[in-house]
Motif scaffolding. Structure first.
Motif, mmCIF file in Angstrom:
data_model
loop_
_atom_site.group_PDB
_atom_site.id
_atom_site.type_symbol
_atom_site.label_atom_id
_atom_site.label_comp_id
_atom_site.label_asym_id
_atom_site.label_seq_id
_atom_site.Cartn_x
_atom_site.Cartn_y
_atom_site.Cartn_z
ATOM 1 N N ARG A 138 0.843 -1.337 0.042
ATOM 2 C CA ARG A 138 0.073 0.080 0.097
ATOM 3 C C ARG A 138 0.768 1.177 -0.009
ATOM 4 O O ARG A 138 0.532 2.400 -0.586
ATOM 5 C CB ARG A 138 -0.976 0.010 1.112
ATOM 6 C CG ARG A 138 -1.790 1.300 1.309
ATOM 7 C CD ARG A 138 -2.848 1.376 0.380
ATOM 8 N NE ARG A 138 -3.631 2.296 0.488
ATOM 9 C CZ ARG A 138 -4.114 3.174 -0.549
ATOM 10 N NH1 ARG A 138 -3.645 2.847 -1.807
ATOM 11 N NH2 ARG A 138 -4.619 4.310 -0.361
ATOM 12 N N VAL A 142 0.862 4.241 -2.910
ATOM 13 C CA VAL A 142 0.738 5.738 -2.416
ATOM 14 C C VAL A 142 1.818 6.449 -3.035
ATOM 15 O O VAL A 142 1.433 7.603 -3.717
ATOM 16 C CB VAL A 142 0.561 5.812 -0.998
ATOM 17 C CG1 VAL A 142 0.561 7.330 -0.681
ATOM 18 C CG2 VAL A 142 -0.722 5.123 -0.427
ATOM 19 N N TYR A 195 1.323 9.596 -5.806
ATOM 20 C CA TYR A 195 1.521 10.805 -5.488
ATOM 21 C C TYR A 195 2.821 11.491 -6.002
ATOM 22 O O TYR A 195 2.848 12.569 -6.099
ATOM 23 C CB TYR A 195 1.456 11.167 -4.032
ATOM 24 C CG TYR A 195 -0.058 10.871 -3.667
ATOM 25 C CD1 TYR A 195 -1.213 11.841 -3.940
ATOM 26 C CD2 TYR A 195 -0.119 9.910 -2.882
ATOM 27 C CE1 TYR A 195 -2.554 11.779 -3.378
ATOM 28 C CE2 TYR A 195 -1.693 9.607 -2.401
ATOM 29 C CZ TYR A 195 -2.605 10.573 -2.706
ATOM 30 O OH TYR A 195 -4.003 10.265 -2.458
ATOM 31 N N LEU A 206 3.019 10.489 4.369
ATOM 32 C CA LEU A 206 2.530 9.310 3.438
ATOM 33 C C LEU A 206 2.690 8.078 4.192
ATOM 34 O O LEU A 206 1.524 7.306 4.511
ATOM 35 C CB LEU A 206 2.917 9.267 2.161
ATOM 36 C CG LEU A 206 2.515 10.327 1.317
ATOM 37 C CD1 LEU A 206 3.125 10.259 -0.019
ATOM 38 C CD2 LEU A 206 1.162 10.463 1.074
ATOM 39 N N VAL A 263 -0.379 5.629 5.984
ATOM 40 C CA VAL A 263 -0.557 4.364 5.485
ATOM 41 C C VAL A 263 -0.719 3.416 6.861
ATOM 42 O O VAL A 263 -1.455 2.574 6.872
ATOM 43 C CB VAL A 263 0.498 3.873 4.333
ATOM 44 C CG1 VAL A 263 0.565 2.337 4.484
ATOM 45 C CG2 VAL A 263 0.288 4.360 3.280
#
Length: 195
Positions: free
Chosen positions: A99, A103, A107, A117, A121
């Motif tokens: 994940r 991400v 981004y 970030l 997560v």
């Protein structure tokens, strides 16, 4: 002297790792964070070089030497992230890494944004773990309730029910007793209450 004695790969491992699964999860997740930070730093440098090329029209990238790693997470933030990582169950370590990578690719963050970030997560994973634990708890409660109610239903089902013989008097029986039973059509069998 044999060659096999020089290589230790033929021998079985003598001891199992002394680290706990939680420590291994923390170490793995923090290594992933540092690797993604380095990658984001590298991409940021490449973007800056491309911008300079476009702006000046000349490539001086071969002259520039960059430090190995210029950005580092503050010790306080590192401790907070390690604490969050310790709450992740080992079975969720792989999905958290996947994940996080997803991400990052979505981004394409600046170096400073990578740790934020990562934190988001980890929070998402912690919430998911909490939801699943609550669901398991509810399922256990449901199963224990079902076991007790199931025992009551088995007790009730032991009494046999006969649809034609009943001690319970109903209004419809009283009405039917006053009238003569009508003869059924020849294709239908006749059921009589024999008492």
């Amino acid at each position: 002297m044999s060659l096999a004695s020089w290589f230790r790969w033929n021998e079985p491992p003598h001891r199992i790792s002394q680290r706990s699964p939680t420590e291994m999860v923390v170490e793995t997740l923090m290594m992933e964070l540092s690797w993604q930070t380095k990658q984001a730093e590298k991409q940021q440098r490449e973007r800056e070089n491309e911008y300079r090329k476009i702006k000046t029209g000349v490539d001086y990238g071969w002259l520039v030497s960059y430090p190995k790693q210029s950005y580092d997470i503050s010790p306080g933030e590192r401790l907070q992230l390690e604490d969050m990582c310790s709450k992740i169950h080992p079975s969720y370590c792989g999905p958290v890494i996947l994940r996080f990578r997803q991400v990052i690719t979505e981004y394409e963050p600046e170096v400073q944004e990578v740790s934020r970030l990562f934190r988001s997560v980890l929070q998402e994973a912690a919430e998911k773990i909490k939801e699943e634990e609550e669901a398991k708890k509810l399922a256990r409660q449901w199963n224990t309730k079902n076991k007790t109610s199931l025992s009551l239903t088995t007790f009730k089902s032991r009494s046999k029910i006969s649809p034609f013989i009943s001690d319970i008097k109903t209004i419809s029986e009283d009405v039917e007793r006053g009238t003569q039973p009508t003869r059924r059509i020849w294709s239908m069998p006749e059921f009589r209450n024999a008492k």
